[in-house]
Design a protein around this motif. Structure first.
Motif, short mmCIF file in Angstrom:
data_model
loop_
_atom_site.label_atom_id
_atom_site.label_comp_id
_atom_site.label_asym_id
_atom_site.label_seq_id
_atom_site.Cartn_x
_atom_site.Cartn_y
_atom_site.Cartn_z
N GLN A 173 -23.25 90.84 71.53
CA GLN A 173 -23.35 89.61 70.71
C GLN A 173 -22.20 89.54 69.71
N ASN A 189 -20.85 87.62 59.62
CA ASN A 189 -22.07 88.43 59.53
C ASN A 189 -23.34 87.63 59.76
N PRO A 190 -24.33 88.20 60.49
CA PRO A 190 -25.66 87.59 60.48
C PRO A 190 -26.27 87.79 59.09
N ARG A 241 -27.20 91.39 57.89
CA ARG A 241 -26.29 92.52 57.83
C ARG A 241 -25.56 92.59 56.49
N PHE A 257 -20.02 93.26 59.95
CA PHE A 257 -20.64 93.29 61.28
C PHE A 257 -19.62 93.29 62.42
N ASP A 271 -21.91 86.26 70.79
CA ASP A 271 -23.10 85.70 70.14
C ASP A 271 -23.14 84.20 70.35
N CYS A 281 -25.92 95.59 69.35
CA CYS A 281 -25.94 95.10 67.97
C CYS A 281 -27.36 95.13 67.41
N GLU A 296 -28.94 92.59 64.92
CA GLU A 296 -28.65 91.36 64.18
C GLU A 296 -29.72 91.02 63.16
N THR A 297 -30.95 91.50 63.41
CA THR A 297 -32.06 91.12 62.53
C THR A 297 -32.63 92.36 61.85
#
Ligand SMILES: [Mn+2]
Length: 330
Positions: free
Chosen positions: A11, A16-17, A20, A24, A55, A217, A219-220
């Motif tokens: 992704q 950055n999500p 994070r 990232f 992503d 990754c 991501e959450t």
């Protein structure tokens, strides 16, 4: 014997999500670099990546270049399929204009689409040729998980790569998914991406193998995502034998260092307040409120709130209404 390193959804993205705290994009590139080191150490013939390399297909040239430069350093070919995130609107027809197609055209990666077949070719092309192992792949499309046959390899291939919600247990939420026990396929090994938590390596009683090492990754900041080990799978395969195992990605930082739950906590606090507000409204059963001003009046008197708070609420609502009118919404 042919040997493969299997890598879940990277992704890759340029920003950055929300969850994070670190850089990232650099963290993902460091992980891809480690994947290359592993591939070199174990003398892998190829890296198999079951989709969601990106992503989003909406990346800038500079983001595409960063990933491209890293992938070009691979010690062996990358073989991948388009995941829903690699496509515009998860639409398989958009593939030719995606960044993944650019990497394919530039011969940085090999992409299997529409159940196409990857033959072992001789070394002149840079591809492996060992034990005549064949690989098929089906990228994401709208049919995925509509029925069990979306996981069925089109021919008698050794390895089939797919991108869909393939799971061990039924999902607790109403989302399309397929159970591993229901898949009927001629492929000996099915490699799947999409579900970031993964299920590792499963050998069914009939000898069929299913592999999803989980996304590269994180991501959450959901608990299961924070607790899991970031890892790759390694598969050794000949025409009549196979062996597979998992190897950790050691550069993945501890979850508390790189993931923040603040936004999730803020969200649940907001939900709690909203629930409380709705309960208050529910208690006002005797009167019918049509005007927001009356609702505020009702709650203020029930909760014995000071006039200043009531006035502030009115002021904010008036400002919001003005803004909506200005935008032409109301
Ligand atoms: Mn996906």
């Amino acid at each position: 014997m042919a040997r493969f390193v299997i890598v879940g959804d990277p992704q890759f993205r340029g920003v950055n999500p929300i969850a994070r705290k670190d850089d990232f994009p650099s963290a993902i590139l460091a992980k891809i670099d480690e994947v290359h080191q592993i591939a070199k150490r174990v003398s892998a013939d190829a890296i198999l990546q079951p989709g969601d390399l990106f992503d989003s297909p909406m990346v800038s040239y500079s983001v595409l270049l960063r990933l491209m430069v890293m992938l070009q350093m691979a010690p062996c070919p990358w073989i991948t399929i388009p995941g829903n995130h690699d496509l515009f609107g998860s639409n398989a027809d958009t593939y030719p204009r995606t960044p993944m197609a650019v990497l394919e055209q530039a011969k940085v990666i090999n992409v299997l689409k529409n159940n196409s077949l990857y033959f072992p070719i001789d070394m002149e092309t840079g591809h492996f040729t060992k034990d005549a192992i064949t690989i098929t792949g089906r990228g994401f499309d709208w049919e995925m998980d509509a029925n069990h046959s979306t996981y069925t390899a089109p021919v008698n291939s050794d390895i089939h790569m797919v991108h869909g919600m393939l799971v061990q247990e039924p999902l607790p939420i109403a989302a399309k998914h397929t159970l591993i026990k229901d898949v009927q396929t001629p492929a000996r090994v099915t490699i799947c991406g999409h579900d970031h938590l993964g299920f590792g390596i499963i050998r069914r009683p009939d000898g069929k193998i299913f592999i999803n090492p989980g996304a590269l990754c994180r991501e959450t900041a959901h608990t299961a995502e924070m607790e899991r080990q970031v890892q790759v799978a390694i598969l050794d395969i000949t025409k009549d034998k196979d062996e597979s195992w998992l190897e950790p990605i050691t550069c993945a930082r501890p979850a508390e260092e790189v993931l923040s739950r603040e936004h999730i906590e803020a969200q649940s606090l907001r939900k709690e307040r909203m629930d409380y507000f709705l309960t208050l409204l529910g208690q006002e059963s005797e009167s019918k409120f049509l005007e927001v001003r009356e609702i505020i009046d009702g709650i203020a008197s029930k909760e014995a709130l000071p006039a200043t708070i009531k006035d502030e609420a009115m002021k904010r609502i008036a400002a919001a209404r003005e803004e909506l009118a200005r935008r032409g919404v109301a």
